[in-house]
Design a protein around this motif. Structure first.
Motif, PDB file in Angstrom:
ATOM      1  N   ASP A  77      35.869 -29.877  43.757  1.00  0.00           N
ATOM      2  CA  ASP A  77      35.973 -28.940  44.875  1.00  0.00           C
ATOM      3  C   ASP A  77      37.389 -29.014  45.416  1.00  0.00           C
ATOM      4  O   ASP A  77      37.765 -30.003  46.050  1.00  0.00           O
ATOM      5  N   LYS A  78      38.201 -27.992  45.171  1.00  0.00           N
ATOM      6  CA  LYS A  78      39.591 -27.998  45.619  1.00  0.00           C
ATOM      7  C   LYS A  78      39.645 -27.630  47.094  1.00  0.00           C
ATOM      8  O   LYS A  78      38.979 -26.710  47.537  1.00  0.00           O
ATOM      9  N   GLN A  79      40.498 -28.351  47.828  1.00  0.00           N
ATOM     10  CA  GLN A  79      40.672 -28.075  49.241  1.00  0.00           C
ATOM     11  C   GLN A  79      41.735 -27.004  49.469  1.00  0.00           C
ATOM     12  O   GLN A  79      41.631 -26.208  50.377  1.00  0.00           O
ATOM     13  N   THR A  80      42.824 -27.045  48.620  1.00  0.00           N
ATOM     14  CA  THR A  80      43.909 -26.079  48.769  1.00  0.00           C
ATOM     15  C   THR A  80      44.206 -25.439  47.436  1.00  0.00           C
ATOM     16  O   THR A  80      43.807 -25.923  46.376  1.00  0.00           O
ATOM     17  N   ALA A  81      44.964 -24.381  47.486  1.00  0.00           N
ATOM     18  CA  ALA A  81      45.365 -23.691  46.267  1.00  0.00           C
ATOM     19  C   ALA A  81      46.656 -24.249  45.699  1.00  0.00           C
ATOM     20  O   ALA A  81      47.042 -23.930  44.591  1.00  0.00           O
ATOM     21  N   LEU A  82      47.348 -25.123  46.475  1.00  0.00           N
ATOM     22  CA  LEU A  82      48.614 -25.712  46.017  1.00  0.00           C
ATOM     23  C   LEU A  82      48.353 -26.821  45.003  1.00  0.00           C
ATOM     24  O   LEU A  82      47.399 -27.592  45.141  1.00  0.00           O
ATOM     25  N   ASN A 103      48.932 -30.448  43.036  1.00  0.00           N
ATOM     26  CA  ASN A 103      49.186 -31.803  43.530  1.00  0.00           C
ATOM     27  C   ASN A 103      50.641 -32.182  43.230  1.00  0.00           C
ATOM     28  O   ASN A 103      51.046 -32.225  42.071  1.00  0.00           O
TER      29      ASN A 103
END
Length: 159
Positions: free
Chosen positions: A21-26, A28
């Motif tokens: 589950d990704k929190q941001t679209a940026l 790592n």
């Protein structure tokens, strides 16, 4: 598997692994930096080292297996042949060092036998003592009059 096992004690694993589950679209930044370091520094250096190692392994010369050709003694060199003087000097120095090491090894063996046998070493270490006496006699007969200083003097005299 038996039919009477407790399903609550041993639950079945999930059929599919759930997606992260990704929190941001940026992306790592640590992952980007590690890949950047790997491709710009680590991979080229490792590849270069492996290439050099493979070339060196084909042409590997071990220094203690080096074999020198025998050259004439200093007395057999022609007058003014400085290369012959130098090679004869280097050969004599190598031979002298090898002879010294042989004497040291035999002496260590004799002392180890003396240490191991104690007071009865003269009876039980006759082979080592005889070998040591023979080696030292040979060393002295070869190098008694030709010490390093005498040899250097001869080289200077002929040069």
């Amino acid at each position: 598997m038996p039919d009477d096992y407790d399903k609550a004690a041993y639950p079945e694993p999930p059929r599919q692994t759930p997606a992260v589950d990704k929190q941001t679209a940026l992306p790592n930044p640590a992952l980007i930096l590690s890949k950047l370091f790997y491709y710009t520094v680590d991979l080229p250096v490792t590849t270069f080292r492996d290439t050099i190692d493979s070339i060196r392994s084909k042409n590997k010369l071990v220094y203690y297996h080096q074999k020198f050709r025998r050259v004439p003694d200093l007395m057999d060199c022609k007058e003014g042949d400085f290369t012959c003087y130098y090679e004869a000097d280097m050969q004599w120095r190598r031979d002298y060092k090898v002879d010294q090491e042989i004497v040291k090894v035999i002496q260590e063996r004799m002392r180890a036998c003396q240490q191991r046998e104690g007071h009865s070493y003269q009876q039980n270490c006759t082979k080592e003592i005889q070998q040591f006496n023979e080696v030292t006699k040979n060393f002295q007969s070869r190098c008694k009059y030709l010490t390093a200083e005498t040899w250097t003097h001869l080289v200077q005299h002929y040069s």
